[in-house]
Design a protein around this motif. Structure first.
Motif, PDB file in Angstrom:
ATOM      1  N   ILE A 544       0.871  -1.178   0.000  1.00  0.00           N
ATOM      2  CA  ILE A 544       0.000   0.000   0.000  1.00  0.00           C
ATOM      3  C   ILE A 544       0.904   1.223   0.000  1.00  0.00           C
ATOM      4  CG2 ILE A 544      -1.717   1.325   1.295  1.00  0.00           C
ATOM      5  CD1 ILE A 544      -2.667  -1.345   2.497  1.00  0.00           C
ATOM      6  N   LEU A 545       0.714   2.100  -0.976  1.00  0.00           N
ATOM      7  CA  LEU A 545       1.430   3.360  -1.006  1.00  0.00           C
ATOM      8  C   LEU A 545       0.516   4.442  -0.450  1.00  0.00           C
ATOM      9  CD1 LEU A 545       3.072   3.217  -4.574  1.00  0.00           C
ATOM     10  CD2 LEU A 545       3.913   2.252  -2.414  1.00  0.00           C
ATOM     11  N   LYS A 546       0.973   5.125   0.562  1.00  0.00           N
ATOM     12  CA  LYS A 546       0.206   6.220   1.140  1.00  0.00           C
ATOM     13  C   LYS A 546       1.030   7.488   0.924  1.00  0.00           C
ATOM     14  CE  LYS A 546      -2.958   7.107   4.893  1.00  0.00           C
ATOM     15  NZ  LYS A 546      -3.536   6.624   6.166  1.00  0.00           N
ATOM     16  N   ILE A 547       0.670   8.231  -0.136  1.00  0.00           N
ATOM     17  CA  ILE A 547       1.514   9.304  -0.662  1.00  0.00           C
ATOM     18  C   ILE A 547       0.928  10.659  -0.282  1.00  0.00           C
ATOM     19  CG2 ILE A 547       2.554  10.257  -2.757  1.00  0.00           C
ATOM     20  CD1 ILE A 547       1.790   7.423  -4.020  1.00  0.00           C
ATOM     21  N   ASN A 548       1.765  11.511   0.300  1.00  0.00           N
ATOM     22  CA  ASN A 548       1.323  12.840   0.701  1.00  0.00           C
ATOM     23  C   ASN A 548       1.174  13.738  -0.527  1.00  0.00           C
ATOM     24  OD1 ASN A 548       0.937  14.534   3.275  1.00  0.00           O
ATOM     25  ND2 ASN A 548       2.242  15.850   2.014  1.00  0.00           N
ATOM     26  N   LEU A 549      -0.051  14.219  -0.791  1.00  0.00           N
ATOM     27  CA  LEU A 549      -0.331  15.106  -1.934  1.00  0.00           C
ATOM     28  C   LEU A 549      -1.278  16.213  -1.489  1.00  0.00           C
ATOM     29  CD1 LEU A 549      -0.975  12.695  -4.960  1.00  0.00           C
ATOM     30  CD2 LEU A 549       1.082  14.039  -4.507  1.00  0.00           C
ATOM     31  N   ASN A 550      -1.115  17.381  -2.070  1.00  0.00           N
ATOM     32  CA  ASN A 550      -1.973  18.507  -1.715  1.00  0.00           C
ATOM     33  C   ASN A 550      -3.350  18.419  -2.365  1.00  0.00           C
ATOM     34  OD1 ASN A 550      -0.089  19.780  -0.065  1.00  0.00           O
ATOM     35  ND2 ASN A 550       0.889  20.798  -1.803  1.00  0.00           N
ATOM     36  N   GLN A 551      -3.453  17.719  -3.487  1.00  0.00           N
ATOM     37  CA  GLN A 551      -4.733  17.609  -4.159  1.00  0.00           C
ATOM     38  C   GLN A 551      -4.818  16.281  -4.912  1.00  0.00           C
ATOM     39  OE1 GLN A 551      -4.666  21.049  -6.707  1.00  0.00           O
ATOM     40  NE2 GLN A 551      -3.514  20.010  -8.318  1.00  0.00           N
ATOM     41  N   LYS A 552      -6.025  15.918  -5.276  1.00  0.00           N
ATOM     42  CA  LYS A 552      -6.278  14.675  -5.971  1.00  0.00           C
ATOM     43  C   LYS A 552      -5.571  14.666  -7.330  1.00  0.00           C
ATOM     44  CE  LYS A 552     -10.131  11.710  -7.461  1.00  0.00           C
ATOM     45  NZ  LYS A 552     -11.605  11.563  -7.473  1.00  0.00           N
ATOM     46  N   PRO A 553      -4.897  13.567  -7.694  1.00  0.00           N
ATOM     47  CA  PRO A 553      -4.175  13.535  -8.973  1.00  0.00           C
ATOM     48  C   PRO A 553      -5.134  13.413 -10.162  1.00  0.00           C
ATOM     49  CG  PRO A 553      -4.039  11.402  -7.912  1.00  0.00           C
ATOM     50  CD  PRO A 553      -4.720  12.316  -6.931  1.00  0.00           C
ATOM     51  N   GLU A 554      -4.640  13.820 -11.335  1.00  0.00           N
ATOM     52  CA  GLU A 554      -5.420  13.696 -12.571  1.00  0.00           C
ATOM     53  C   GLU A 554      -5.471  12.249 -13.045  1.00  0.00           C
ATOM     54  OE1 GLU A 554      -7.087  16.030 -14.161  1.00  0.00           O
ATOM     55  OE2 GLU A 554      -6.527  17.597 -12.710  1.00  0.00           O
ATOM     56  N   LYS A 555      -4.359  11.539 -12.879  1.00  0.00           N
ATOM     57  CA  LYS A 555      -4.278  10.171 -13.410  1.00  0.00           C
ATOM     58  C   LYS A 555      -3.181   9.415 -12.662  1.00  0.00           C
ATOM     59  CE  LYS A 555      -2.471   9.643 -17.500  1.00  0.00           C
ATOM     60  NZ  LYS A 555      -2.237   9.619 -18.981  1.00  0.00           N
ATOM     61  N   VAL A 556      -3.368   8.100 -12.514  1.00  0.00           N
ATOM     62  CA  VAL A 556      -2.368   7.241 -11.882  1.00  0.00           C
ATOM     63  C   VAL A 556      -2.125   6.046 -12.787  1.00  0.00           C
ATOM     64  CG1 VAL A 556      -1.790   5.821  -9.877  1.00  0.00           C
ATOM     65  CG2 VAL A 556      -3.100   7.936  -9.557  1.00  0.00           C
ATOM     66  N   GLU A 557      -0.855   5.763 -13.071  1.00  0.00           N
ATOM     67  CA  GLU A 557      -0.485   4.624 -13.915  1.00  0.00           C
ATOM     68  C   GLU A 557       0.458   3.689 -13.167  1.00  0.00           C
ATOM     69  OE1 GLU A 557      -0.593   6.755 -18.363  1.00  0.00           O
ATOM     70  OE2 GLU A 557       1.313   6.066 -17.473  1.00  0.00           O
ATOM     71  N   LEU A 558       0.336   2.390 -13.477  1.00  0.00           N
ATOM     72  CA  LEU A 558       1.267   1.379 -13.002  1.00  0.00           C
ATOM     73  C   LEU A 558       1.731   0.560 -14.198  1.00  0.00           C
ATOM     74  CD1 LEU A 558       2.748  -0.413 -10.957  1.00  0.00           C
ATOM     75  CD2 LEU A 558       0.597  -1.631 -10.550  1.00  0.00           C
ATOM     76  N   ASP A 559       3.025   0.595 -14.432  1.00  0.00           N
ATOM     77  CA  ASP A 559       3.631  -0.134 -15.563  1.00  0.00           C
ATOM     78  C   ASP A 559       2.940   0.215 -16.886  1.00  0.00           C
ATOM     79  OD1 ASP A 559       5.375  -1.363 -13.804  1.00  0.00           O
ATOM     80  OD2 ASP A 559       4.085  -3.112 -13.513  1.00  0.00           O
ATOM     81  N   GLY A 560       2.606   1.504 -17.043  1.00  0.00           N
ATOM     82  CA  GLY A 560       2.013   1.995 -18.281  1.00  0.00           C
ATOM     83  C   GLY A 560       0.524   1.801 -18.392  1.00  0.00           C
ATOM     84  N   THR A 561      -0.109   1.158 -17.401  1.00  0.00           N
ATOM     85  CA  THR A 561      -1.558   0.927 -17.428  1.00  0.00           C
ATOM     86  C   THR A 561      -2.245   1.886 -16.465  1.00  0.00           C
ATOM     87  OG1 THR A 561      -1.252  -1.420 -17.947  1.00  0.00           O
ATOM     88  CG2 THR A 561      -3.385  -0.758 -17.036  1.00  0.00           C
ATOM     89  N   VAL A 562      -3.311   2.519 -16.952  1.00  0.00           N
ATOM     90  CA  VAL A 562      -4.047   3.462 -16.118  1.00  0.00           C
ATOM     91  C   VAL A 562      -4.808   2.701 -15.029  1.00  0.00           C
ATOM     92  CG1 VAL A 562      -5.882   5.194 -16.077  1.00  0.00           C
ATOM     93  CG2 VAL A 562      -4.283   5.118 -18.001  1.00  0.00           C
ATOM     94  N   LEU A 563      -4.646   3.165 -13.785  1.00  0.00           N
ATOM     95  CA  LEU A 563      -5.369   2.586 -12.656  1.00  0.00           C
ATOM     96  C   LEU A 563      -6.673   3.347 -12.445  1.00  0.00           C
ATOM     97  CD1 LEU A 563      -2.449   2.020 -10.124  1.00  0.00           C
ATOM     98  CD2 LEU A 563      -3.370   0.420 -11.814  1.00  0.00           C
ATOM     99  N   TYR A 590       5.307   3.374 -11.060  1.00  0.00           N
ATOM    100  CA  TYR A 590       4.115   4.204 -10.941  1.00  0.00           C
ATOM    101  C   TYR A 590       4.395   5.605 -11.494  1.00  0.00           C
ATOM    102  CZ  TYR A 590       2.226   0.805  -7.555  1.00  0.00           C
ATOM    103  OH  TYR A 590       1.755  -0.330  -6.933  1.00  0.00           O
ATOM    104  N   SER A 591       3.376   6.183 -12.127  1.00  0.00           N
ATOM    105  CA  SER A 591       3.408   7.595 -12.522  1.00  0.00           C
ATOM    106  C   SER A 591       2.138   8.245 -12.018  1.00  0.00           C
ATOM    107  CB  SER A 591       3.505   7.739 -14.045  1.00  0.00           C
ATOM    108  OG  SER A 591       4.760   7.292 -14.517  1.00  0.00           O
ATOM    109  N   ILE A 592       2.297   9.312 -11.268  1.00  0.00           N
ATOM    110  CA  ILE A 592       1.160  10.022 -10.671  1.00  0.00           C
ATOM    111  C   ILE A 592       1.135  11.416 -11.287  1.00  0.00           C
ATOM    112  CG2 ILE A 592       0.176  10.871  -8.518  1.00  0.00           C
ATOM    113  CD1 ILE A 592       2.009   8.581  -7.206  1.00  0.00           C
ATOM    114  N   PHE A 593       0.122  11.678 -12.082  1.00  0.00           N
ATOM    115  CA  PHE A 593       0.024  12.944 -12.800  1.00  0.00           C
ATOM    116  C   PHE A 593      -0.811  13.920 -11.972  1.00  0.00           C
ATOM    117  CE2 PHE A 593       0.897   9.661 -15.866  1.00  0.00           C
ATOM    118  CZ  PHE A 593       1.826  10.238 -16.722  1.00  0.00           C
TER     119      PHE A 593
END
Length: 594
Positions: A544-563, A590-593
């Motif tokens: 489980i990744l619990k990532i500190n962010l100021n606002q909700k991300p636009e998109k989250v990908e894992l290994d090139g696949t959109v979650l 992971y890529s968090i946009f």
């Protein structure tokens, strides 16, 4: 007369030189005094402490019976307070160090010990290096024949001479005599057959000396010749640890680190000290530095038992500076009858951020019989300590390889780093406010992490009893094992997953060493303008990744696949946390946009 004066003039500098050399030997090599500058070879790297020893320990020293242990463990289980290790202090044997369980205190020991092991508990027994002719508080107090037999066979150092110590009168087992060790280990064989997991090695080794009139000489004659106090101490801690490991590969010894100004080098050698504690403190905030009339008559005062929480913190900081890794103290102190509630809470909170969480000593340890506030807060922090074991165990492995130890004192008002990313400022006075020196960099308050604090800066704030002065560094990656919801970081659905708290800031990396000895998993985080990249490599673990962010991300990908939002991840707007839960992955990229 002229010849006498000349002779005196010639001999005077020789006498001065010999005196200086004798003092250097006495304090630098023979006694466990300030010897590190001269004897660095005495200490190696800290051992690989098994993960179970990082979990919560429990003990009491008012009843010392199987019934009392059962009652405590049943209560802790009923109120969901974590306990892994039960420590049996003295007296548990029929006489000290005969290793025969006193069945009037612990009936049917084979069955009882087996039940503890089957229930998942680890068991550690108290012992020392003494063979007594008289034992205080044990079933058989007079043991002249037992002592005489050991002395006559040459099993004791110093030809069987005796000393008075705090549990009786006796002599020292001779660790250099193979026949003595065969006898000694034969005595221990019975309790090893019960499956014990460790010894609590109390500090009698420091008493090893001979006397020339009133003058203590730091040596005794042994099977191999003259042995200094320091060398005997090393035998005691190293030999008991080594033999324990030969019986149980996850065996530990709970040894003294440092807890006296006259033992600034430490008790056990670092490489034979998998777990250490400092003691013995009273149930007080103050460290008086003087013995009161009450203390002089208190039966449970030993070593430096006149001091309180401040002395415990100070000694733990000094021990960490010497290279000890897993260190703790008796939560709320060892000595006394009444434990002040706020002291119990603050001491437990401090111990949460020590390698050893040791809840025990005199006084009421059944938290459900104390205040509801104590029960809830201490339970919360007991679980927080348990959750941090993946983080702590990583420093066990790293220190064993020559890396830094778990606690790093900062030299200002007992503040220290717990690992690289947690700053702790212990509360050692009965007050809510605390001055904290925030180091250089960006930090967040662990119990309310929305605000960024720019260091270096001095702050003064109030810390309610439910919280504690702990700050987390921006860029931190903290691995945790979460099974409950008491700390608010996760809940029962987190069990079976490795949770990572992630605070993105530039580039950061953390390699967690797994407690199941399967290897390590590396987490790399890179914060860019429009996205955050996180890569997880090496051993695959559900996480489980619990990532500190100021606002909700636009998109989250894992290994090139959109979650998918709400299916693979969600955003907690109250805590400003992106939570991603993953069972299986290929590359772990992971890529968090934003």
């Amino acid at each position: 007369m002229i010849i006498t004066k000349r002779l005196r003039k010639t001999l005077k500098p020789i006498f001065v030189i010999l005196t200086i050399l004798l003092l250097i030997f006495y304090f630098g090599f023979a006694l466990p005094f300030r010897g590190v500058p001269f004897n660095k070879q005495r200490h190696g790297n800290p051992p690989l402490t098994p993960a179970w020893a990082l979990e919560c320990w429990l003990w009491e020293d008012d009843s010392n019976t199987a019934g009392r242990v059962d009652t405590l463990l049943e209560g802790y289980a009923r109120y969901d307070i974590p306990v892994r290790t039960i420590l049996l202090d003295s007296p548990w044997s029929t006489r000290y160090n005969d290793f025969a369980v006193d069945t009037t205190l612990y009936p049917d020991p084979e069955k009882w010990f087996g039940k503890l092991q089957d229930s998942g508990y680890r068991v550690v027994l108290w012992m020392t290096s003494m063979v007594d002719s008289y034992s205080k508080d044990t079933r058989f107090s007079e043991s002249e024949e037992w002592f005489d037999e050991a002395a006559q066979k040459g099993y004791l150092a110093g030809k069987g001479d005796q000393i008075e110590w705090w549990k009786g009168r006796g002599g020292f087992i001779d660790y250099t005599n193979p026949e003595a060790m065969e006898w000694w280990h034969g005595l221990q064989k019975q309790v090893f057959s019960y499956g014990i997991d460790g010894w609590k090695l109390d500090g009698t080794g420091t008493l090893f000396h001979s006397k020339l009139g009133p003058l203590p000489l730091p040596y005794k004659k042994t099977f191999e010749g003259l042995l200094t106090t320091r060398t005997y101490m090393d035998h005691y801690y190293r030999d008991e640890y080594s033999h324990g490991l030969s019986q149980n590969p996850e065996f530990v010894t709970l040894a003294r680190a440092i807890d006296s100004w006259y033992h600034p080098e430490g008790f056990a050698p670092v490489d034979a000290a998998p777990v250490t504690w400092v003691g013995d403190q009273k149930h007080t905030w103050e460290s008086t530095g003087s013995i009161s009339a009450e203390d002089k008559h208190a039966p449970d005062i030993a070593m430096d038992g006149i001091n309180g929480i401040e002395m415990a913190i100070s000694n733990i900081m000094e021990s960490a500076s010497l290279g000890y890794n897993i260190i703790g103290s008796d939560i709320a102190g060892f000595s006394g009858k009444i434990i002040p509630p706020r002291l119990y809470i603050r001491w437990a909170q401090f111990s949460t951020f020590c390698g050893l969480f040791l809840n025990g000593g005199h006084g009421e340890r059944a938290l459900w019989k104390r205040s509801q506030q104590e029960l809830e807060i201490i339970r919360k922090f007991s679980w927080l300590h348990t959750e941090l074991i993946p983080y702590m165990y990583t420093y066990v492995v790293n220190a064993n390889k020559g890396g830094r130890v778990l606690q790093q004192p900062l030299g200002n008002d007992y503040q220290y780093l717990f690992g690289d990313d947690l700053l702790v400022a212990p509360i050692y006075r009965d007050q809510l406010t605390r001055d904290v020196t925030i180091p250089e960099g960006k930090w967040r308050y662990f119990f309310n992490d929305k605000e960024v604090i720019e260091g270096p800066v001095n702050i003064k704030r109030e810390f309610p009893l439910e919280e504690f002065p702990v700050f987390i560094r921006e860029g931190a990656i903290i691995p945790m094992d979460i099974k409950r919801n008491y700390t608010g970081i996760g809940d029962s659905t987190s069990e079976g997953y490795l949770t990572f708290l992630i605070y993105p800031h530039g580039k950061s990396e953390f390699s967690v060493h797994h407690t199941d000895k399967s290897g390590s998993t590396s987490v790399k985080v890179e914060e860019l303008a429009e996205r955050i990249n996180i890569s997880i490599s090496n051993v695959h673990k559900s996480h489980i990744l619990k990532i500190n962010l100021n606002q909700k991300p636009e998109k989250v990908e894992l290994d090139g696949t959109v979650l998918h939002d709400s299916l693979n991840w969600n955003f907690d707007e109250v805590q400003n946390k992106l939570i991603i839960k993953t069972d299986n992955y290929k590359e772990g990229k992971y890529s968090i946009f934003r």
